[in-house]
Design an enzyme around this catalytic site. Structure first.
Site, PDB file in Angstrom:
ATOM      1  N   ILE A 136      74.275  16.814  22.662  1.00 44.17           N
ATOM      2  CA  ILE A 136      73.669  17.662  21.633  1.00 44.17           C
ATOM      3  C   ILE A 136      73.454  19.087  22.133  1.00 44.17           C
ATOM      4  O   ILE A 136      72.982  19.952  21.388  1.00 44.17           O
ATOM      5  CB  ILE A 136      72.317  17.089  21.164  1.00 44.17           C
ATOM      6  CG1 ILE A 136      71.362  16.914  22.352  1.00 44.17           C
ATOM      7  CG2 ILE A 136      72.520  15.790  20.416  1.00 44.17           C
ATOM      8  CD1 ILE A 136      69.963  16.476  21.932  1.00 44.17           C
ATOM      9  N   GLY A 158      74.562  23.712  28.911  1.00 43.67           N
ATOM     10  CA  GLY A 158      74.255  25.016  29.491  1.00 43.67           C
ATOM     11  C   GLY A 158      74.832  25.113  30.880  1.00 43.67           C
ATOM     12  O   GLY A 158      75.660  24.285  31.302  1.00 43.67           O
ATOM     13  N   SER A 160      73.466  24.539  33.658  1.00 48.39           N
ATOM     14  CA  SER A 160      73.049  23.510  34.611  1.00 48.39           C
ATOM     15  C   SER A 160      73.545  22.117  34.246  1.00 48.39           C
ATOM     16  O   SER A 160      73.439  21.203  35.061  1.00 48.39           O
ATOM     17  CB  SER A 160      71.513  23.498  34.711  1.00 48.39           C
ATOM     18  OG  SER A 160      70.952  23.264  33.448  1.00 48.39           O
ATOM     19  N   GLY A 161      74.058  21.931  33.040  1.00 46.32           N
ATOM     20  CA  GLY A 161      74.533  20.606  32.688  1.00 46.32           C
ATOM     21  C   GLY A 161      74.471  20.369  31.202  1.00 46.32           C
ATOM     22  O   GLY A 161      74.392  21.310  30.406  1.00 46.32           O
ATOM     23  N   LYS A 162      74.514  19.091  30.796  1.00 49.01           N
ATOM     24  CA  LYS A 162      74.541  18.723  29.387  1.00 49.01           C
ATOM     25  C   LYS A 162      73.266  17.982  29.001  1.00 49.01           C
ATOM     26  O   LYS A 162      72.578  17.407  29.842  1.00 49.01           O
ATOM     27  CB  LYS A 162      75.763  17.842  29.096  1.00 49.01           C
ATOM     28  CG  LYS A 162      77.092  18.550  29.314  1.00 49.01           C
ATOM     29  CD  LYS A 162      78.265  17.642  29.003  1.00 49.01           C
ATOM     30  CE  LYS A 162      79.594  18.390  29.194  1.00 49.01           C
ATOM     31  NZ  LYS A 162      80.764  17.524  28.906  1.00 49.01           N
ATOM     32  N   VAL A 163      72.976  18.009  27.688  1.00 44.45           N
ATOM     33  CA  VAL A 163      71.836  17.290  27.143  1.00 44.45           C
ATOM     34  C   VAL A 163      72.365  16.275  26.129  1.00 44.45           C
ATOM     35  O   VAL A 163      73.177  16.609  25.257  1.00 44.45           O
ATOM     36  CB  VAL A 163      70.838  18.260  26.462  1.00 44.45           C
ATOM     37  CG1 VAL A 163      69.658  17.478  25.889  1.00 44.45           C
ATOM     38  CG2 VAL A 163      70.352  19.312  27.445  1.00 44.45           C
ATOM     39  N   LYS A 194      68.613  15.166  29.956  1.00 42.97           N
ATOM     40  CA  LYS A 194      69.260  16.320  30.580  1.00 42.97           C
ATOM     41  C   LYS A 194      69.892  15.855  31.884  1.00 42.97           C
ATOM     42  O   LYS A 194      69.216  15.369  32.778  1.00 42.97           O
ATOM     43  CB  LYS A 194      68.226  17.416  30.845  1.00 42.97           C
ATOM     44  CG  LYS A 194      68.786  18.674  31.501  1.00 42.97           C
ATOM     45  CD  LYS A 194      67.653  19.694  31.681  1.00 42.97           C
ATOM     46  CE  LYS A 194      68.151  20.962  32.341  1.00 42.97           C
ATOM     47  NZ  LYS A 194      67.041  21.950  32.526  1.00 42.97           N
ATOM     48  N   ASP A 220      61.556  32.044  31.873  1.00 39.90           N
ATOM     49  CA  ASP A 220      62.737  32.033  31.001  1.00 39.90           C
ATOM     50  C   ASP A 220      62.322  31.698  29.572  1.00 39.90           C
ATOM     51  O   ASP A 220      62.924  30.844  28.914  1.00 39.90           O
ATOM     52  CB  ASP A 220      63.768  31.031  31.517  1.00 39.90           C
ATOM     53  CG  ASP A 220      65.166  31.269  30.908  1.00 39.90           C
ATOM     54  OD1 ASP A 220      65.374  32.359  30.336  1.00 39.90           O
ATOM     55  OD2 ASP A 220      66.014  30.381  30.990  1.00 39.90           O
TER      56      ASP A 220
END
Length: 967
Positions: free
Chosen positions: A684, A687, A689-692, A706, A809
């Site tokens: 869904i 980014g 750093s990786g996927k969610v 995550k 952030d």
């Protein structure tokens, strides 16, 4: 001849290049600086001397360089220390450039320097001790940089210093008492530095030559020291934006030369000293936003004041007649108090009054006849009082007036004809009174008028055609009157019009033809009149219209299908005589109340206009149902197969993974349900750093997982970064319990597999929703709630966590929305736990954050504290208000902060606010907009704390929330 030959031999550079030694030094300066605008193009080696170069001044006798002024040249780079080799140089001025790095310690070699002005640059680090070793230094001006730490002890040993200006930096210790040793000082400005809370050093009372003392926003506490009465030469004293308490000492009356006294935004209490009447030179007094009580001293009112500003206190009593004795009074501001009684009848008769603001008090009686006796009155603001009577005829001849605000009083009678046509007035606000009579045709003379607000009065007659000649009009609010006749056709010429509210009058006829010219119209409210005819299809071509109310009239015919082109937040066509079918977009149950009371409209909306040819389409419906049934069978088979596979996986992996999981809450699911659902079809978001993934659990609930990206062989640095991000997020979220912080259910760290399991947010991120085609779903109450929720989450991090946590952030994509659009702050991969050791900020080794959200001081100092988050949150507020992303091609080289500031100032709030928002919330939206601008102030010291932001947001929404609950 021999002598000439010897000189040439000793100075071969002069013979070959022509440029003298000072010019060569300045060439080195030029080489050390970046000059993007080519401002130093005149600095060439074809000249004998640099005396004709831009920014250079020379002694006319010796030809030596004595002054260098490179202000506003857009130069960048470190301070050019080669300047100190110019032996006769007395002045260095580099205002408003991008001089960066820290100041070199060998500045003391500029032994003849009298003025050093490096204000409005990007200089960091501590203030150099060596500056005090320049024996001739008289003016040291370093405001609006990023100096940090303390004021060096050596600064108490300047020999001839007259001006010391360190305002707008990051100095974070206390105001040092040794500055009281600088007996030659004429101006001292330390304003807007984040000093530690401390009393005003009484030693500053020794500066008997001081004429200017600015200590605004210095975190001062306690009482005003009586020692300051010794500063008999002081002309300007500014202690605003502090936390001073107690009463204003009577000894302040001994400041015999004082012209401007600013004490606003403190916690001062008690009465204004009666002895202030002895301040015969006082021109401006601002003691607003305190806790003062009592009345205005008679002696003070007899002064030759230039300005008196006591708003937002707790003053009580009347305005004394003696205030009219002032011969120099040009600005009188007493708003937000509890003052009462009539105004002095002679007010304005003896003084060139320009601005009068008495709003939000309890004044009564009539407006004095002589307010504009000197012909200079520009601002007349009397809103929210109990004034009565008529507007004096003399004000109808006050050609100087620019702004008139008489809202919410008890005025009555006719408005003088000349008052309607004052040529310079841009705001005429007469709403919520009992004025009567006609709107004069003389309004044609008001060619500068932008806002005409006459709602809730008893005006009668027709709207004059002459209003259509006022090309600058952006708002006409005339609802709740007794206006009759037709809507003037000339109104269609008003191309700048944003709001037209003529509701609850007795207007008849139809909507004028030619309304396509209303390209900026945001609100059209003609409800509760006697209007008839058809609804023009041209309404559907108005590009920014989002509020349309034509209810309770006699409109007839069909609803134009072109209305589907509009993006409306409010639509009301109820209680008319409309007939036919609804446009397909509005043939839904949710829109039923927009059309009720039209008997000929789809049989009074029964079934919301069912379409003909139902039997023809019935076959298609059965085909679709069959497809869904088949898909359901396939789905069930797939689920059974998945369950078998899953149980096999669970049996094989249970022993290997159980030790890797770490829970932070009581879980209603097994960790083993997670691993086999991390498939591409469940992604869904993704980014750097990786996927969610979205994972639906066996109990029917959903979670978000995550997964930090894997590390390839040889990428050790990336692995460290991944580990750091994982550990930071676990460390931060694992111990947080707050309703507006996303919950971390559990995590798994199994070497190459790092998983973070969060609560699932069904409405995704604010950024994705707001800046997509679904942004119109977010009405203002929802956006306000999101802003308040996120602010409360950040306030918890800053003020309730020990030690505090800085997110680093904050952005709309890191604010997630649950099913009720409640907001949660998320993604703590770069969060920083701030360990306070008496310092205001910590230095980071890299810049963290997202483009468009990074606070300006963080971008070049790498110093992080809560103020960085506050700036980023301010950007989020501006996104909510404008509907625009932080950076956009529309802004050019600007970001949303600069775009809002410039557009708001030049064109007003209507050009900034998201046109999809309901204009009935404009007042509340503007309040939140101001909070966003406050959070994005360029100076960190001027940004409120997150706790204060929460309070401001609560106050901004309190009024309309109360109204909605009452309704």
């Amino acid at each position: 001849m021999f002598l000439v030959f010897l000189l040439l031999f000793l100075n071969p550079l002069r013979l070959v290049f022509g440029l003298n030694q000072e010019g060569l030094y300045l060439q080195r300066v030029k080489q050390s600086l970046s000059d993007p605008t080519n401002a130093l193009s005149s600095w060439n080696d074809r000249d004998d001397t640099p005396c004709k170069w831009r920014g250079i001044s020379c002694d006319p006798v010796t030809g030596r360089v004595v002054s260098l002024d490179l202000s506003n040249f857009q130069l960048a780079g470190p301070f050019p220390v080669f300047l100190c080799r110019l032996a006769s140089l007395r002045s260095i001025i580099l205002v408003n450039n991008s001089i960066n790095s820290s100041l070199p310690s060998d500045l003391s070699t500029c032994q003849n320097l009298s003025t050093l002005d490096l204000s409005q640059n990007l200089i960091v680090g501590s203030l150099p001790d060596a500056l005090a070793q320049i024996p001739t230094l008289e003016n040291l001006i370093l405001y609006a940089n990023n100096f940090s730490g303390e004021v060096p002890a050596s600064f108490g040993r300047f020999q001839r210093l007259q001006v010391l200006n360190l305002a707008g930096n990051l100095l974070d210790r206390t105001i040092p008492p040794f500055l009281g040793n600088l007996s030659s000082l004429i101006e001292l400005d330390l304003a807007y530095n984040p000093f530690l809370p401390a009393h005003v050093p009484s030693e500053l009372g020794n500066l008997t030559n001081l004429e200017q003392l600015f200590l605004a926003g210095c975190n001062l506490v306690g009482q005003i020291p009586s020692m300051f009465s010794r500063l008999t030469r002081l002309q300007n004293l500014d202690w605003s934006y502090n936390r001073l308490t107690g009463s204003i000492p009577s000894s302040i009356s001994q400041l015999k030369s004082i012209q401007q006294l600013e004490l606003y935004n403190n916690s001062l209490s008690g009465q204004l000293p009666s002895s202030m009447g002895n301040l015969t030179t006082l021109q401006r007094l601002d003691a607003s936003m305190n806790e003062l009580t009592g009345t205005i001293p008679t002696g003070l009112c007899g002064l030759q004041l230039g300005s008196l500003n006591l708003f937002d206190n707790r003053l009580e009593g009347t305005l004394p007649e003696s205030i009219t004795q002032s011969k120099e009074l040009y600005e009188l501001k007493l708003f937000n108090n509890k003052l009462s009684g009539p105004l002095p009848s002679q007010l304005g008769l003896n003084s060139p009054l320009r601005s009068l603001d008495l709003s939000y008090n309890q004044f009564s009686g009539e407006i004095p006849e002589n307010l504009c006796a000197k012909g200079q009155l520009e601002d007349l603001v009397l809103i929210y009082n109990s004034f009565s009577g008529k507007i004096p005829k003399s004000l109808g001849k006050c050609w100087s007036l620019l702004r008139i605000r008489l809202k919410h009083n008890r005025f009555s009678g006719l408005v003088p004809d000349g008052f309607w046509g004052l040529p310079r007035v841009f705001l005429l606000e007469l709403a919520e009174n009992s004025f009567s009579g006609h709107i004069s045709k003389m309004i044609s003379g008001a060619h500068n008028l932008s806002i005409l607000s006459i709602s809730y009065n008893q005006f009668s007659g027709s709207l004059p055609d002459e209003i259509g000649s006022l090309e600058t009009l952006v708002e006409i609010s005339a609802n709740k009157n007794g206006l009759t006749g037709r809507i003037p056709g000339s109104l269609v010429k008003l191309s700048q019009l944003v709001k037209l509210d003529l509701s609850e009058n007795g207007l008849d006829g139809g909507i004028p033809e030619g309304i396509k010219g209303w390209k900026n119209l945001n609100e059209l409210n003609l409800a509760d009149n006697r209007l008839s005819g058809g609804i023009p299809s041209d309404i559907g071509s108005l590009p920014v219209l989002n509020y349309l109310d034509l209810s309770s009239n006699s409109f007839s015919g069909e609803i134009p299908i072109e209305l589907q082109n509009l993006k409306l937040n409010v639509l009301n066509l109820s209680n008319n005589r409309l007939s036919g079918e609804l446009p397909p977009l509005y043939a839904k149950e949710m829109y039923r109340n927009c059309f009720v009371g039209n008997p000929g409209l789809c049989g009074d909306l029964e079934g919301l206009c069912p379409k003909t040819g139902k039997s023809k389409n019935q076959g298609y419906v059965w085909i679709l149902r069959s497809i869904f049934i088949l898909a359901g069978v396939v789905f069930v088979v797939g689920v059974v197969w998945f369950y078998v596979k899953y149980m096999s996986f669970k049996k094989n992996k249970k022993g290997a993974t159980i030790s890797k999981w770490r829970s932070f809450h009581k879980l209603g699911f097994s960790e083993y349900e997670i691993a086999d659902c991390l498939k591409e079809e469940n992604v869904i978001g993704s980014g750097a750093s990786g996927k969610v993934y979205k994972v639906v659990l066996s109990n029917g609930e959903a979670v978000a997982v995550k997964k930090l990206g894997g590390v390839k062989k040889g990428e050790s640095l990336s692995a460290d970064a991944e580990r750091d991000e994982f550990e930071i997020e676990v460390e931060t979220l694992g111990k947080i319990r707050h309703k507006n912080i996303v919950r971390l259910w559990c995590c798994c760290n199994a070497g190459d597999s790092k998983l973070l399991v969060y609560e699932y947010m069904p409405n995704g991120s604010l950024g994705d929703l707001l800046h997509s085609s679904k942004g119109g779903l977010l009405d203002w109450p929802t956006r306000y709630k999101i802003a308040l929720d996120a602010a409360e989450g950040l306030s918890y991090l800053h003020h309730d966590c020990v030690p505090p946590i800085v997110h680093r952030d904050v952005k709309s994509n890191n604010i997630l929305l649950d099913g009720e659009f409640g907001a949660r702050v998320a993604d703590f991969g770069v969060a920083k736990i701030v360990k306070r050791l008496g310092r205001g900020a910590e230095s980071m080794s890299v810049i963290a954050g997202s483009y468009g959200y990074i606070a300006p001081e963080y971008a070049y100092t790498l110093r992080v504290n809560e103020k960085s988050d506050i700036y980023s949150f301010g950007v989020v507020i501006l996104e909510l208000v404008t509907g625009k992303p932080p950076t956009d091609a529309e802004f050019g080289e600007k970001d949303v902060v600069k775009w809002v500031c410039s557009t708001y100032d030049e064109k007003g709030a209507d050009q900034v606010i998201d046109p999809r928002l309901d204009s009935t919330y404009k007042k509340e939206i503007c309040r939140v907009l101001e909070i966003g601008l406050l959070c994005t102030n360029a100076l960190p010291i001027n940004r409120p704390s997150m706790r204060k932001v929460v309070k401001l947001l609560q106050e901004a929404g309190g009024e309309w929330e109360h109204k909605s609950k009452a309704g």
